[in-house]
Design an enzyme around this catalytic site. Sequence first.
Site, PDB file in Angstrom:
ATOM      1  N   HIS A 154       0.872  -1.211   0.084  1.00 62.72           N
ATOM      2  CA  HIS A 154      -0.040  -0.049  -0.077  1.00 62.72           C
ATOM      3  C   HIS A 154       0.900   1.493   0.008  1.00 62.72           C
ATOM      4  O   HIS A 154       1.693   1.450   0.654  1.00 62.72           O
ATOM      5  CB  HIS A 154      -0.861   0.092   1.296  1.00 62.72           C
ATOM      6  CG  HIS A 154      -1.961   1.119   1.101  1.00 62.72           C
ATOM      7  ND1 HIS A 154      -1.818   2.314   1.361  1.00 62.72           N
ATOM      8  CD2 HIS A 154      -3.432   0.710   0.814  1.00 62.72           C
ATOM      9  CE1 HIS A 154      -3.121   3.079   1.041  1.00 62.72           C
ATOM     10  NE2 HIS A 154      -3.868   1.970   0.671  1.00 62.72           N
ATOM     11  N   HIS A 155       0.456   2.400  -0.738  1.00 64.02           N
ATOM     12  CA  HIS A 155       1.316   3.681  -0.870  1.00 64.02           C
ATOM     13  C   HIS A 155       1.161   4.167   0.400  1.00 64.02           C
ATOM     14  O   HIS A 155       2.279   4.836   0.662  1.00 64.02           O
ATOM     15  CB  HIS A 155       0.472   4.541  -1.951  1.00 64.02           C
ATOM     16  CG  HIS A 155       1.594   5.303  -2.499  1.00 64.02           C
ATOM     17  ND1 HIS A 155       2.607   5.982  -1.983  1.00 64.02           N
ATOM     18  CD2 HIS A 155       1.554   5.592  -3.815  1.00 64.02           C
ATOM     19  CE1 HIS A 155       3.364   6.489  -2.953  1.00 64.02           C
ATOM     20  NE2 HIS A 155       2.508   6.425  -4.383  1.00 64.02           N
ATOM     21  N   ALA A 156       0.315   4.000   1.281  1.00 64.68           N
ATOM     22  CA  ALA A 156       0.652   4.778   2.737  1.00 64.68           C
ATOM     23  C   ALA A 156       1.837   4.016   3.396  1.00 64.68           C
ATOM     24  O   ALA A 156       2.340   4.863   4.435  1.00 64.68           O
ATOM     25  CB  ALA A 156      -0.660   4.434   3.597  1.00 64.68           C
ATOM     26  N   ASN A 333       6.351   8.531   2.810  1.00 68.87           N
ATOM     27  CA  ASN A 333       6.019   9.283   1.757  1.00 68.87           C
ATOM     28  C   ASN A 333       6.419  10.793   1.920  1.00 68.87           C
ATOM     29  O   ASN A 333       5.905  11.399   2.763  1.00 68.87           O
ATOM     30  CB  ASN A 333       4.588   9.274   1.366  1.00 68.87           C
ATOM     31  CG  ASN A 333       3.787   8.008   1.088  1.00 68.87           C
ATOM     32  OD1 ASN A 333       4.071   7.448  -0.206  1.00 68.87           O
ATOM     33  ND2 ASN A 333       3.613   7.130   2.062  1.00 68.87           N
TER      34      ASN A 333
END
Length: 558
Positions: A154-156, A333
Amino acid sequence: MSDQKSISSKTLEQLRNWGGPRELSAFEAMMWLAEADPHLRSTTTSVMVLDSLPDWGRLMAGHDWITRATPRLRQRVMEPTLGLDMPVWVDDPEFLLDYHLRRVRLPAPGTERQLFDYAQTLAMTPFDRFRPPWEAVLVEGLEGGRAAYVLKLHHAVSDGIGIIQLLSESLSVLREGREFPALKPTRKPRKTTSLELAAKGALHRFLELPHDTTDSVSSLLEMAAEWLRKPEALREACDYLASAKRMLATKAATGSPILRKRSTGTRFDVLEIPLADFKVAAKSVGASLNDLFLAGLLGGFRRYHEQMGVKLEKMPVGFPISLRTEGDTAGGNKFAGAQYPAPIGERDPLKRIEHIQNFVRSVRTEPALDIVLKIAPVMVRLPTPVLTAIAGNMTAAQDAQISNVPGIAHPIYMAGSHVTHLFPFAPTVGCGMMITMVSHDGRCCIGINTDRAAVTEPELLTACLREGLEEMLALRKPLVLVSSGKGQRKPVAKPAVRAVVKPATKKKTVTKPAAKTVVKTAAKLVVKKTVMKKATAPAKRARAASVKPVLVKRKKKA
């Protein structure tokens, strides 16, 4: 995953801190919560092609070790009750390695198209939000005795640079394995409830409210006083607001009429470029790899639209700009987004490159480059339907997003198998397509993730993008044969952009690259330089006659 010959204490410390703080940043929380709309899922997928089938026992042992060395990989996201605080990472007391690491076998003949079909289906499957948001699959039966490893994350958890950091620290530089160093014992994970998180969050906000209010009022008063003392400060504030308006604009250009539709279905395709050739081409025209990558894709977009019978001068394209600094924790991120009115109608590749360079320079000087990160704490407090509507409107306005992630320059191995290719597939998150390039061990591996409703002819698009990138490779300057003062141009080798998955049946003629004129111009310059050499002094000619023929690169004029 990990199979290093030696793992230093510094590496262990980096793995321990990988992923960042326990609390999700407001931006990461937005990505997590926005998935209430399935079009906004933020799943990243990495497909690693292996030269042979890795040892399953070593692979399992490596994953067990790396998930213990990297706590984030054994944590899941928990949302406080009623959204009274930010989501946080909590230890998963029921972590099961055999759920997160699995293996499958492709049916015969095991083509690369079958591999990417499997990977795209895996990417479209939602995460179990009550487990750590990552899955890995060993894919056996790939033709030629090969295998593949598909990592879904997941990008999180992390952006592309953070994923590369994790892989570079955890994979081996040698084919042979070793015993993993013992890790310090950790306490047993304690079960946490969302109600407990909500209570702690509410108490924290109640205690901090007086301080936050005082600080806010004080900041406003100080800002007003600053504006009165220094008129230029007010101008800077106005410049920032104007910059914020530009950065948040949802329409960089009118969208393509053939890329408007959106769905939850995706398609994976890939391209491959020799890194050395790409670097030579970039150096020949005084550009970066990223400049050439973008310019090549824009040329491909133009070709695709022409083949589809549509004339389009500009196309809204988004691309991330890394905000990482040297002292930042690995993972997490740290990037901002820019929206580019891409001039796909421009046929001159050099003019496209110049346009891209000017735009990137101007964006990097925008005062409000990080505006999305600054307004994220406000947006994440909005009701979920409002948040998804805003986020969906911003991303759907982009026909494409493009990203270039620096990869791993040296060979890497996984449980005894060489990772020959690393193809990245970033999420579309509501836009028409997402194209990502990672440099890996002498190759530029390009992953093309398209929305099936937006791109109805994915094989044609891949062919057009390949020709657009070949146009960039054609900008390489020729070699010059130096012998007895005479120059002779060595023909430029045929550009090699490999479509790993060959387009099937559909045959459409795509406009040939228009960059031949650039090469001809370079040839004229070589001839001119040769004539000048003939005019040198007799002594120099005599010395030159004794020099053996040597191939050298023609130097660029200052």
